[in-house]
Design an enzyme around this catalytic site. Structure first.
Site, PDB file in Angstrom:
ATOM      1  N   ASP A   1       0.233  29.688  45.348  1.00  0.00           N
ATOM      2  CA  ASP A   1      -1.194  29.472  45.591  1.00  0.00           C
ATOM      3  C   ASP A   1      -2.041  29.849  44.376  1.00  0.00           C
ATOM      4  O   ASP A   1      -1.607  30.624  43.524  1.00  0.00           O
ATOM      5  CB  ASP A   1      -1.667  30.334  46.774  1.00  0.00           C
ATOM      6  CG  ASP A   1      -1.168  29.781  48.105  1.00  0.00           C
ATOM      7  OD1 ASP A   1      -0.312  28.882  48.102  1.00  0.00           O
ATOM      8  OD2 ASP A   1      -1.646  30.270  49.152  1.00  0.00           O
TER       9      ASP A   1
ATOM     10  N   HIS B   1       2.106  33.595  44.354  1.00  0.00           N
ATOM     11  CA  HIS B   1       0.859  33.247  43.674  1.00  0.00           C
ATOM     12  C   HIS B   1       1.087  32.941  42.204  1.00  0.00           C
ATOM     13  O   HIS B   1       2.037  33.447  41.594  1.00  0.00           O
ATOM     14  CB  HIS B   1      -0.152  34.386  43.812  1.00  0.00           C
ATOM     15  CG  HIS B   1      -0.706  34.489  45.201  1.00  0.00           C
ATOM     16  ND1 HIS B   1      -0.023  35.111  46.216  1.00  0.00           N
ATOM     17  CD2 HIS B   1      -1.857  34.010  45.749  1.00  0.00           C
ATOM     18  CE1 HIS B   1      -0.736  35.024  47.336  1.00  0.00           C
ATOM     19  NE2 HIS B   1      -1.847  34.365  47.084  1.00  0.00           N
TER      20      HIS B   1
HETATM   21 ZN   LIG Z   1      -5.516  31.731  47.662  1.00  0.00          ZN
END
Ligand SMILES: [Zn+2]
Length: 244
Positions: free
Chosen positions: A49, A202
């Site tokens: 993400d 991430h």
């Molecule tokens: Zn996010």
């Protein structure tokens, strides 16, 4: 008295051994449930993400290429600006691309459902303009809880948007400085009894330990016999239970 103490001590030591034996066997049993014959092979989705970012996204792509594994990047619209080349690289190397709002501003995107949908659609258009690829898979910043409900889901589906949460959390979003060993350990803990693993990771500028951990994570899931897949519009949705 001394004898009593000795007995107590021995009991305690035996107790600790028994407990460790139980925990050890429990884990073995647990992972045996994960390793299954080929026909029941588990599928794993590596998802990243918040990108694209200049250094980290490229480094993650290098690792994925080395291991010949496909992943999915839930990108933030505003982060694509000046990094169109990285988005193109994600696309050309066969990874999934998902929508993760345009602003990633929680206050704004969760202020009302129209703004949320608009941000997804503008990111969708941006990606289409650069790559020619039409993405309709989305991830809520922070996850769908407590935002999703039946009406909201219908609204998303009316716009042909499909939702994907996760059942494994590296915790590298909130704690990017966790050591790569801790991240690898987090990558082995799943919630519930999923029929597939969806790992949240991430690719922010400060996720260098995620890059370090990725080879070990891939090796672990390869050893389990998992299939690595990218999420696309044909992937069954995965979202948390919500109240109607
Ligand atoms: Zn996010």
């Amino acid at each position: 008295m001394r004898n009593k103490k000795f007995k107590l001590c021995s009991l305690l030591i035996i107790g600790i051994f028994a407990f460790n034996f139980y925990i050890y066997n429990y884990h073995i049993k647990d992972s045996e449930n994960v390793i299954s014959p080929d026909e029941n092979r588990k599928v794993v989705y590596l998802t990243f993400d918040d990108g694209p970012t200049h250094v980290i996204t490229n480094q993650l792509l290098d690792v994925l290429k080395e291991y010949n594994v496909k992943a999915t990047f839930f990108v933030v619209g505003k982060e694509i600006e000046d990094k169109e080349d990285i988005l193109l690289r994600i696309y050309k190397e066969g990874h999934g691309i998902g929508l993760h709002t345009y602003s990633h501003n929680y206050k704004k995107v969760y202020s009302n459902e129209e703004i949320f949908v608009d941000e997804m659609l503008s990111t969708q258009k941006y990606i289409k303009d650069i790559t020619g690829f039409h993405s309709n898979i989305i991830r809520f910043p922070g996850g769908s809880v407590p935002h999703l409900n039946t009406n909201f889901l219908n609204k998303l589906h009316d716009n042909n948007l499909l939702v994907y949460d996760w059942n494994i959390d590296l915790k590298d979003g909130m704690y990017p400085n966790l050591t790569s060993e801790q991240l690898v350990s987090n990558s082995k803990k799943y919630r519930g009894n999923p029929d597939r693993f969806i790992i949240l990771m991430h690719c922010n500028f400060n996720n260098k330990n995620t890059v370090k951990a990725l080879p070990k994570i891939i090796e672990y899931y390869k050893e389990l016999g998992c299939d690595f897949r990218a999420i696309n519009g044909n992937t069954k949705e995965y979202y948390y239970k919500f109240r109607k």
